[in-house]
Design a protein around this motif. Structure first.
Motif, PDB file in Angstrom:
ATOM      1  N   LEU A  81       0.826  -1.198   0.000  1.00 17.03           N
ATOM      2  CA  LEU A  81       0.000   0.000   0.000  1.00 17.03           C
ATOM      3  C   LEU A  81       0.870   1.260   0.000  1.00 17.03           C
ATOM      4  O   LEU A  81       2.072   1.208   0.260  1.00 17.03           O
ATOM      5  N   ASP A  82       0.180   2.386  -0.268  1.00 16.55           N
ATOM      6  CA  ASP A  82       0.820   3.725  -0.208  1.00 16.55           C
ATOM      7  C   ASP A  82       2.002   3.898  -1.150  1.00 16.55           C
ATOM      8  O   ASP A  82       3.120   4.171  -0.693  1.00 16.55           O
ATOM      9  N   PRO A  83       1.788   3.823  -2.453  1.00 10.81           N
ATOM     10  CA  PRO A  83       0.522   3.547  -3.149  1.00 10.81           C
ATOM     11  C   PRO A  83       0.305   2.050  -3.316  1.00 10.81           C
ATOM     12  O   PRO A  83       1.235   1.253  -3.146  1.00 10.81           O
ATOM     13  N   PHE A  84      -0.915   1.696  -3.703  1.00 15.38           N
ATOM     14  CA  PHE A  84      -1.217   0.281  -3.896  1.00 15.38           C
ATOM     15  C   PHE A  84      -0.441  -0.267  -5.090  1.00 15.38           C
ATOM     16  O   PHE A  84      -0.333   0.376  -6.136  1.00 15.38           O
ATOM     17  N   GLU A  85       0.081  -1.468  -4.915  1.00 22.56           N
ATOM     18  CA  GLU A  85       0.751  -2.177  -6.006  1.00 22.56           C
ATOM     19  C   GLU A  85       0.628  -3.669  -5.744  1.00 22.56           C
ATOM     20  O   GLU A  85       0.720  -4.123  -4.600  1.00 22.56           O
ATOM     21  N   ALA A  86       0.404  -4.420  -6.791  1.00 24.76           N
ATOM     22  CA  ALA A  86       0.377  -5.882  -6.696  1.00 24.76           C
ATOM     23  C   ALA A  86       1.584  -6.438  -7.448  1.00 24.76           C
ATOM     24  O   ALA A  86       2.050  -5.838  -8.427  1.00 24.76           O
ATOM     25  N   HIS A  87       2.067  -7.573  -6.990  1.00 27.12           N
ATOM     26  CA  HIS A  87       3.223  -8.198  -7.628  1.00 27.12           C
ATOM     27  C   HIS A  87       3.028  -9.706  -7.588  1.00 27.12           C
ATOM     28  O   HIS A  87       2.263 -10.227  -6.769  1.00 27.12           O
ATOM     29  N   CYS A  88       3.705 -10.388  -8.501  1.00 24.16           N
ATOM     30  CA  CYS A  88       3.604 -11.846  -8.582  1.00 24.16           C
ATOM     31  C   CYS A  88       4.994 -12.423  -8.786  1.00 24.16           C
ATOM     32  O   CYS A  88       5.809 -11.830  -9.517  1.00 24.16           O
ATOM     33  N   TRP A  89       5.268 -13.556  -8.140  1.00 27.89           N
ATOM     34  CA  TRP A  89       6.571 -14.190  -8.292  1.00 27.89           C
ATOM     35  C   TRP A  89       6.450 -15.691  -8.085  1.00 27.89           C
ATOM     36  O   TRP A  89       5.408 -16.202  -7.687  1.00 27.89           O
ATOM     37  N   VAL A  90       7.554 -16.390  -8.343  1.00 27.87           N
ATOM     38  CA  VAL A  90       7.614 -17.844  -8.174  1.00 27.87           C
ATOM     39  C   VAL A  90       8.643 -18.160  -7.102  1.00 27.87           C
ATOM     40  O   VAL A  90       9.690 -17.519  -7.021  1.00 27.87           O
ATOM     41  N   GLN A  91       8.333 -19.147  -6.268  1.00 30.05           N
ATOM     42  CA  GLN A  91       9.271 -19.567  -5.237  1.00 30.05           C
ATOM     43  C   GLN A  91       9.134 -21.063  -5.016  1.00 30.05           C
ATOM     44  O   GLN A  91       8.101 -21.671  -5.335  1.00 30.05           O
ATOM     45  N   ASP A  92      10.200 -21.675  -4.497  1.00 29.71           N
ATOM     46  CA  ASP A  92      10.042 -23.022  -3.976  1.00 29.71           C
ATOM     47  C   ASP A  92      10.052 -22.898  -2.460  1.00 29.71           C
ATOM     48  O   ASP A  92       9.849 -21.800  -1.922  1.00 29.71           O
ATOM     49  N   HIS A  93      10.300 -23.963  -1.744  1.00 27.61           N
ATOM     50  CA  HIS A  93      10.143 -23.892  -0.297  1.00 27.61           C
ATOM     51  C   HIS A  93      11.196 -23.032   0.383  1.00 27.61           C
ATOM     52  O   HIS A  93      10.981 -22.547   1.491  1.00 27.61           O
ATOM     53  N   ASP A  94      12.354 -22.779  -0.266  1.00 22.70           N
ATOM     54  CA  ASP A  94      13.386 -22.016   0.443  1.00 22.70           C
ATOM     55  C   ASP A  94      14.123 -20.979  -0.406  1.00 22.70           C
ATOM     56  O   ASP A  94      15.130 -20.436   0.034  1.00 22.70           O
ATOM     57  N   MET A  95      13.628 -20.678  -1.620  1.00 24.62           N
ATOM     58  CA  MET A  95      14.297 -19.629  -2.392  1.00 24.62           C
ATOM     59  C   MET A  95      13.355 -19.023  -3.432  1.00 24.62           C
ATOM     60  O   MET A  95      12.414 -19.660  -3.892  1.00 24.62           O
ATOM     61  N   ILE A  96      13.649 -17.763  -3.777  1.00 21.89           N
ATOM     62  CA  ILE A  96      12.908 -17.039  -4.793  1.00 21.89           C
ATOM     63  C   ILE A  96      13.456 -17.434  -6.162  1.00 21.89           C
ATOM     64  O   ILE A  96      14.666 -17.538  -6.345  1.00 21.89           O
ATOM     65  N   LEU A  97      12.570 -17.610  -7.128  1.00 26.11           N
ATOM     66  CA  LEU A  97      12.973 -18.031  -8.469  1.00 26.11           C
ATOM     67  C   LEU A  97      12.573 -16.963  -9.488  1.00 26.11           C
ATOM     68  O   LEU A  97      11.412 -16.579  -9.566  1.00 26.11           O
ATOM     69  N   GLY A  98      13.529 -16.494 -10.274  1.00 25.20           N
ATOM     70  CA  GLY A  98      13.233 -15.529 -11.320  1.00 25.20           C
ATOM     71  C   GLY A  98      12.975 -14.127 -10.820  1.00 25.20           C
ATOM     72  O   GLY A  98      12.566 -13.248 -11.585  1.00 25.20           O
ATOM     73  N   ASP A  99      13.196 -13.880  -9.557  1.00 21.02           N
ATOM     74  CA  ASP A  99      12.996 -12.569  -8.943  1.00 21.02           C
ATOM     75  C   ASP A  99      14.010 -12.452  -7.818  1.00 21.02           C
ATOM     76  O   ASP A  99      14.890 -13.306  -7.688  1.00 21.02           O
ATOM     77  N   THR A 100      13.899 -11.425  -6.989  1.00 25.39           N
ATOM     78  CA  THR A 100      14.832 -11.266  -5.875  1.00 25.39           C
ATOM     79  C   THR A 100      14.074 -11.066  -4.577  1.00 25.39           C
ATOM     80  O   THR A 100      12.973 -10.494  -4.568  1.00 25.39           O
ATOM     81  N   HIS A 101      14.665 -11.507  -3.489  1.00 25.75           N
ATOM     82  CA  HIS A 101      14.048 -11.307  -2.183  1.00 25.75           C
ATOM     83  C   HIS A 101      13.922  -9.820  -1.876  1.00 25.75           C
ATOM     84  O   HIS A 101      12.941  -9.378  -1.266  1.00 25.75           O
ATOM     85  N   GLU A 102      14.909  -9.045  -2.298  1.00 30.56           N
ATOM     86  CA  GLU A 102      14.856  -7.596  -2.067  1.00 30.56           C
ATOM     87  C   GLU A 102      13.591  -6.997  -2.669  1.00 30.56           C
ATOM     88  O   GLU A 102      12.972  -6.102  -2.080  1.00 30.56           O
TER      89      GLU A 102
END
Length: 216
Positions: free
Chosen positions: A184-205
């Motif tokens: 929020l502030d401003p509103f934004e939606a995001h989508c990503w892929v992950q497995d049980h212990d790491m982010i895939l194709g994106d970054t944790h940051e």
């Protein structure tokens, strides 16, 4: 009971909903946030209360003001996929072409197909069998997809590209999840892929800025 196609999360004390059937996000006004928390925490009732009736109309509880919708509890991994080995990161023409076809197809599909049908398709995709995979192999396969995505750049394509990545990895029997998040502030939606212990194709940051609301 609460609607099965309605999901919510708490963003710094404010409640955000995703209404899959209507393909929209909503934020509850504060008076409904208080009524909803009262309903969840103590089963409080208010005969004829406009707030409780509003919650029932939205679908966050049933017509008798019972069975409030459960919160989405989704853990976000704290690390990114490790860098692939140099030999694994080279482009492979057929794999690259397959990834690009998925990316372009999903970018058109997201424009034409309602969210509820996309989610139904993703859930059917997730029913396929999967096999254990080392982080290194997962990183290598994800890197191949990311390289392909760089050949067809586009803005605001996180949903179709994430679905395409999920399909790309699941077709190789790799277990992974699609996650939708909001801020929020401003509103934004995001989508990503992950497995049980790491982010895939994106970054944790990047994804750490968002509160998960739906996982598939």
């Amino acid at each position: 009971m609460a609607r099965a196609d309605l999901y919510w999360c708490d963003v710094a004390g404010r409640i955000v909903l995703i209404d899959v059937a209507r393909d929209i996000y909503l934020q509850l006004p504060q008076h409904l946030v208080e009524a909803f928390h009262a309903l969840r925490q103590s089963g409080a009732r208010a005969d004829g209360s406009a707030q409780f009736e509003a919650l029932a109309r939205i679908g966050l509880c049933d017509a008798d003001f019972g069975c409030p919708a459960e919160q989405s509890h989704i853990a976000v991994p704290a690390r990114d996929a490790p860098p692939p080995a140099t030999s694994d990161a080279h482009r492979r023409p057929l794999v690259t072409a397959a990834a690009i076809v998925r990316i372009i197809t999903m970018r058109f599909a997201v424009r034409l197909i309602p969210l509820r049908l996309l989610i139904k398709w993703v859930r059917r995709l997730q029913s396929r069998p999967s096999a254990p995979m080392t982080p290194g192999r997962a990183a290598a396969r994800t890197a191949l997809f990311v390289q392909a995505r760089q050949l067809v750049p586009a803005r605001d394509s996180c949903l179709p590209d994430s679905i395409a990545l999920l399909h790309f990895l699941r077709s190789r029997k790799m277990a992974c999840r699609l996650v939708l998040g909001v801020r929020l502030d401003p509103f934004e939606a995001h989508c990503w892929v992950q497995d049980h212990d790491m982010i895939l194709g994106d970054t944790h940051e990047r994804v750490a800025c968002f509160t998960p609301i739906l996982q598939l």
